[in-house]
Design a protein around this motif. Structure first.
Motif, PDB file in Angstrom:
ATOM      1  N   SER A  91       0.972  -1.142  -0.194  1.00  0.00           N
ATOM      2  CA  SER A  91      -0.216   0.006  -0.168  1.00  0.00           C
ATOM      3  C   SER A  91       0.984   1.556  -0.359  1.00  0.00           C
ATOM      4  CB  SER A  91      -1.116   0.286   0.994  1.00  0.00           C
ATOM      5  OG  SER A  91      -1.561  -1.333   1.324  1.00  0.00           O
ATOM      6  N   VAL A  92       1.244   2.281  -0.831  1.00  0.00           N
ATOM      7  CA  VAL A  92       1.893   2.851  -1.132  1.00  0.00           C
ATOM      8  C   VAL A  92       1.531   4.414  -0.668  1.00  0.00           C
ATOM      9  CG1 VAL A  92       3.442   4.414  -3.324  1.00  0.00           C
ATOM     10  CG2 VAL A  92       2.593   1.875  -3.265  1.00  0.00           C
ATOM     11  N   SER A  93       2.508   5.346  -0.430  1.00  0.00           N
ATOM     12  CA  SER A  93       2.635   6.035  -0.023  1.00  0.00           C
ATOM     13  C   SER A  93       3.579   7.019  -0.898  1.00  0.00           C
ATOM     14  CB  SER A  93       2.946   6.222   1.541  1.00  0.00           C
ATOM     15  OG  SER A  93       3.709   7.560   2.152  1.00  0.00           O
ATOM     16  N   LEU A  94       2.602   7.457  -1.757  1.00  0.00           N
ATOM     17  CA  LEU A  94       3.089   8.293  -2.837  1.00  0.00           C
ATOM     18  C   LEU A  94       3.402   9.366  -2.916  1.00  0.00           C
ATOM     19  CD1 LEU A  94       4.090   6.877  -5.779  1.00  0.00           C
ATOM     20  CD2 LEU A  94       1.820   8.125  -6.001  1.00  0.00           C
ATOM     21  N   SER A  95       4.651   9.912  -3.001  1.00  0.00           N
ATOM     22  CA  SER A  95       5.148  11.471  -3.323  1.00  0.00           C
ATOM     23  C   SER A  95       4.760  10.971  -5.663  1.00  0.00           C
ATOM     24  CB  SER A  95       6.514  11.730  -3.214  1.00  0.00           C
ATOM     25  OG  SER A  95       7.143  11.676  -2.494  1.00  0.00           O
ATOM     26  N   VAL A  96       3.407  11.872  -5.284  1.00  0.00           N
ATOM     27  CA  VAL A  96       2.757  11.494  -6.793  1.00  0.00           C
ATOM     28  C   VAL A  96       3.296  12.297  -7.853  1.00  0.00           C
ATOM     29  CG1 VAL A  96       0.154  11.444  -5.541  1.00  0.00           C
ATOM     30  CG2 VAL A  96       1.182  13.777  -6.457  1.00  0.00           C
ATOM     31  N   ALA A  97       4.339  13.204  -7.593  1.00  0.00           N
ATOM     32  CA  ALA A  97       5.476  13.683  -8.937  1.00  0.00           C
ATOM     33  C   ALA A  97       5.801  12.573  -8.926  1.00  0.00           C
ATOM     34  CB  ALA A  97       5.723  14.513  -8.492  1.00  0.00           C
ATOM     35  N   LEU A  98       5.829  11.355  -8.481  1.00  0.00           N
ATOM     36  CA  LEU A  98       6.790  10.375  -8.900  1.00  0.00           C
ATOM     37  C   LEU A  98       5.973   9.768 -10.142  1.00  0.00           C
ATOM     38  CD1 LEU A  98       9.826   8.874  -7.647  1.00  0.00           C
ATOM     39  CD2 LEU A  98       7.383   6.895  -7.190  1.00  0.00           C
ATOM     40  N   CYS A  99       4.761  10.022 -10.712  1.00  0.00           N
ATOM     41  CA  CYS A  99       3.748   9.349 -11.523  1.00  0.00           C
ATOM     42  C   CYS A  99       5.057  10.672 -12.712  1.00  0.00           C
ATOM     43  CB  CYS A  99       2.969  10.101 -11.343  1.00  0.00           C
ATOM     44  SG  CYS A  99       1.405   8.996 -10.393  1.00  0.00           S
ATOM     45  N   GLN A 100       5.133  11.756 -12.547  1.00  0.00           N
ATOM     46  CA  GLN A 100       5.374  12.385 -13.848  1.00  0.00           C
ATOM     47  C   GLN A 100       7.209  11.825 -13.799  1.00  0.00           C
ATOM     48  OE1 GLN A 100       3.681  14.680 -11.174  1.00  0.00           O
ATOM     49  NE2 GLN A 100       2.028  13.884 -12.895  1.00  0.00           N
ATOM     50  N   HIS A 101       8.013  11.879 -13.149  1.00  0.00           N
ATOM     51  CA  HIS A 101       9.529  11.797 -12.863  1.00  0.00           C
ATOM     52  C   HIS A 101       9.903  10.158 -13.114  1.00  0.00           C
ATOM     53  CE1 HIS A 101      10.610  15.579 -11.283  1.00  0.00           C
ATOM     54  NE2 HIS A 101       9.770  15.781 -10.419  1.00  0.00           N
ATOM     55  N   HIS A 102       9.479   9.650 -12.843  1.00  0.00           N
ATOM     56  CA  HIS A 102       9.242   8.051 -13.084  1.00  0.00           C
ATOM     57  C   HIS A 102       8.799   6.809 -13.235  1.00  0.00           C
ATOM     58  CE1 HIS A 102      13.839   9.302 -11.951  1.00  0.00           C
ATOM     59  NE2 HIS A 102      13.140   9.642 -11.103  1.00  0.00           N
ATOM     60  N   PRO A 103       8.181   7.380 -14.146  1.00  0.00           N
ATOM     61  CA  PRO A 103       6.682   6.125 -14.623  1.00  0.00           C
ATOM     62  C   PRO A 103       6.458   4.962 -13.542  1.00  0.00           C
ATOM     63  CG  PRO A 103       7.137   7.753 -16.301  1.00  0.00           C
ATOM     64  CD  PRO A 103       7.883   8.122 -15.328  1.00  0.00           C
ATOM     65  N   TRP A 114      -0.174  -3.306  -6.159  1.00  0.00           N
ATOM     66  CA  TRP A 114      -0.062  -1.896  -5.158  1.00  0.00           C
ATOM     67  C   TRP A 114      -1.336  -1.430  -5.228  1.00  0.00           C
ATOM     68  CZ3 TRP A 114       5.600  -1.977  -4.549  1.00  0.00           C
ATOM     69  CH2 TRP A 114       6.073  -3.207  -3.727  1.00  0.00           C
ATOM     70  N   GLU A 115      -1.575  -0.704  -4.178  1.00  0.00           N
ATOM     71  CA  GLU A 115      -2.968   0.523  -3.888  1.00  0.00           C
ATOM     72  C   GLU A 115      -1.883   1.918  -3.992  1.00  0.00           C
ATOM     73  OE1 GLU A 115      -5.538  -0.646  -1.078  1.00  0.00           O
ATOM     74  OE2 GLU A 115      -5.518   1.960   0.121  1.00  0.00           O
ATOM     75  N   PHE A 116      -2.736   2.750  -4.063  1.00  0.00           N
ATOM     76  CA  PHE A 116      -1.600   4.347  -3.730  1.00  0.00           C
ATOM     77  C   PHE A 116      -2.374   5.161  -2.825  1.00  0.00           C
ATOM     78  CE2 PHE A 116      -0.546   2.371  -7.980  1.00  0.00           C
ATOM     79  CZ  PHE A 116       0.803   2.198  -7.616  1.00  0.00           C
ATOM     80  N   PHE A 117      -1.840   5.574  -2.249  1.00  0.00           N
ATOM     81  CA  PHE A 117      -2.274   6.349  -1.759  1.00  0.00           C
ATOM     82  C   PHE A 117      -1.460   8.377  -1.309  1.00  0.00           C
ATOM     83  CE2 PHE A 117      -0.491   3.715   1.790  1.00  0.00           C
ATOM     84  CZ  PHE A 117       0.387   4.853   2.920  1.00  0.00           C
ATOM     85  N   SER A 118      -1.690   9.032  -0.965  1.00  0.00           N
ATOM     86  CA  SER A 118      -1.194  10.360  -1.376  1.00  0.00           C
ATOM     87  C   SER A 118      -0.014  10.517  -0.164  1.00  0.00           C
ATOM     88  CB  SER A 118      -2.038  11.570  -1.722  1.00  0.00           C
ATOM     89  OG  SER A 118      -1.023  12.580  -1.797  1.00  0.00           O
TER      90      SER A 118
END
Lengths: 301, 303
Positions: A91-103, A114-118
């Protein structure tokens, strides 16, 4: 907020760890175990927040940045493979800008189910000092960014670098998020008092977080593995009375180092073989709690 | 009250890094590398050989291991010198016994003050990596470019008494300014060891190679900072080796850096365990003991 309210912002009711309603996890399990990898992006040269410095050294802080960058080049995959091998979704604690930087990293986690939360936009942009419109902007950005990158709608929140305001939890509930990982007052999910809607806290953990293990308590890799197993054994045993939750919060750049990943793999193997654990995602734990225990916890049996 | 609107603007939120120093790639999707002799784990012993002036500089910050007490700090000055006079020679003997070629990241001041050490390092076949001037020679943004260039030149000039100009660079505390990769390249260096973000060499955009020296599995971090024992340190190194040797079977060669310090691991009550560790690793069929330069050279021929 006046002084009394500031001293205790009334986040939840006091409920002693005794004679609680019995929680039974799916399959009759006594302990819900979830693994929370922090997939983060730290900026090399972030703007200054007046309340907290990002890096201790002048920019570029080569050690600070490159140590964390190890996650996105090497250790994410090492950690993820071990989790997959023993049947633990993240269950991922995600820096959402990672979606842009390292998709590629985000896509790998998504493929594994896996599940994502912010965890905010970047782990170098803090909530301290934001006004309401700014906080709304980062919540809306998080929802939109994760949806576009993964198709998932985030259901939870762990504040960026654990920086909050006293309005954050109310806003999360207003936006329909289901759980927060920012409150550490219990080993079971608990209702959180919010202005509108509903929100629960899911036990995350500072104490068995790999960052605390290695950088606060200075544990060796084998000592940290031993601490996790003790944490598990105790909570699993107490879960016979009423189901408990154990979270294992991770950072790939710490746990995925070659001298640490082997002992950690033994922990997952131990938990997977024990039989008392419901290995779950945070959202599944939240669902079960809302469906079976939330009403009673808020209104009484 | 609110933050400046710019705090919620993200000019570099884009694919790849928020900087142009090097490009992103995952170690697991690169072409596998192999090391000479069919070995899979390059064990890179890197010794930091340092001279701490008794007059520490705090610009931009005091280097790790530097003076602690009010002047004159005889205690720390001499304890560090113990490493250079005694501990380092224990290490040289240990390397000889285990047949290990190591890299020695050396302050220029060591060559100026103790030329005998440089001769001994070279005679025994070890590599010298340039490690700034002395432990006040810390680089960071704020150091004027001309001064940084002069510092790099002074270090290289001092260490060239070895008869060969160093090809590698390690900054004090791995600290760099925005100019450092460019200045190191201009100074004719081939590689640096400052960025700990990977486990194989990789190229910066300007062609300079970074050979990652891990941040956490050093004697300083494990023993001095985290206060663990030498036995725990040795166990962690063996655990790392085991993991990498296994990973290498499916993903190609790996590097295991052992970053050590004479005044830490070279003490009488620690050196036996360190010698035993070297002996244990040298018996592993997967192990290739190599200098930084050897690893970089082998890696480059495979790109």
């Amino acid at each position: 907020m006046d002084t009394v309210q500031r001293a205790d912002p009334q986040l939840y009711d006091f409920k002693p760890y005794r004679a609680r309603p019995k929680i039974v996890w799916p399959g009759g399990k006594q302990i819900a175990v979830w693994v929370a990898p922090n997939l983060e992006y730290y900026e090399l040269d972030p703007p200054a927040n007046p309340n907290r410095k990002s890096w201790t050294r002048p920019h570029p802080d080569v050690v600070g940045f490159s140590h964390r960058d190890h996650s996105n080049r090497v250790s994410h995959w090492r950690m993820a493979e071990v989790m997959t091998k023993y049947g633990f979704p993240g269950s991922v604690s995600l820096s959402v800008a990672l979606c842009q930087h390292h998709p590629e990293v985000v896509a790998d986690a998504n493929r594994r189910g896996w599940e994502f939360f912010s965890h905010g936009i970047y782990n170098t942009r803090y909530t301290y000092g934001m006004d309401e419109a700014q906080e709304r902007a980062i919540i809306e950005d998080s929802i939109r960014t994760v949806r576009e990158a993964t198709g998932q709608t985030i259901r939870g929140w762990l504040a960026p670098a654990l920086t909050h305001t006293t309005r954050t939890l109310d806003l999360l509930a207003e936006y329909g998020l289901h759980y927060t990982c920012d409150l550490y007052h219990d080993d079971q999910p608990q209702p959180v008092k919010v202005k509108s809607g509903r929100l629960i806290s899911i036990p995350y953990s500072l104490e068995v977080n790999d960052h605390y293990g290695f950088f606060v308590y200075n544990m060796s890799p084998r000592d940290y593995a031993d601490a996790l197993i003790r944490q598990y054994q105790r909570l699993a045993s107490e879960g016979e009375q009423s189901g408990t939750v154990m979270c294992i919060p991770l950072h790939a750049y710490l746990i995925g180092q070659p001298h640490r990943i082997g002992p950690f793999a033994e922990v997952l193997k131990h938990i997977a073989a024990d039989g008392r654990a419901w290995i779950a995602r945070a959202g599944e734990i939240a669902d079960h709690y809302y469906d079976h225990h939330y009403q009673e916890a808020v209104h009484g049996a | 009250m609110a933050l400046e609107p710019s705090y919620l603007e993200y000019a570099k939120r884009r694919e790849g890094y928020d900087h142009d120093l090097y490009e992103w790639s995952s170690i697991f999707s690169r072409s596998p590398v192999g090391w000479p002799g069919g070995k899979s784990v390059a064990v890179w012993v890197c010794v930091s050989l340092e001279w701490f002036p008794m007059t520490p500089s705090d610009k931009p910050f005091r280097a790790p291991g530097h003076m602690v007490t009010p002047y004159p700090d005889y205690r720390h000055y001499t304890a560090r010198e113990y490493g250079t006079r005694v501990g380092f020679y224990r290490l040289l003997d240990a390397f000889k016994k285990a047949g290990v070629k190591a890299s020695v990241a050396t302050n220029g001041a060591i060559a100026e003050r103790y030329p005998q050490i440089i001769r001994d390092i070279v005679a025994e076949g070890h590599e010298i990596i340039a490690h700034s001037t002395d432990m006040n020679g810390t680089i960071a943004t704020g150091l004027p470019e001309a001064e940084e260039r002069a510092l790099i030149d002074r270090s290289l000039a001092a260490l060239s008494v070895a008869g060969k100009k160093p090809s590698g660079w390690l900054s004090i505390a791995r600290s760099q300014s925005w100019n450092t990769p460019r200045l190191l390249k201009e100074a004719g260096l081939t590689y640096m060891c400052d960025w700990a973000n990977d486990e194989l060499p990789y190229a910066f955009s300007n062609g300079l190679i970074n050979l990652p020296l891990n941040h956490e599995l050093s004697d300083r971090q494990v023993i001095t900072v985290q206060q663990q024992s030498i036995d725990s340190y040795a166990q962690q190194v063996v655990d790392a080796f085991d993991w990498l040797a296994n990973e290498a079977k499916s993903h190609g060669g790996r590097v295991l850096p052992l970053h050590i310090t004479p005044y830490i691991v070279g003490l009488p009550y620690r050196i036996d365990a360190f010698e035993k560790l070297l002996e244990q690793l040298s018996k592993r069929r997967e192990a290739w003991f190599a200098t930084g330069e050897d690893i970089v050279t082998s890696w480059r021929t495979q790109q």
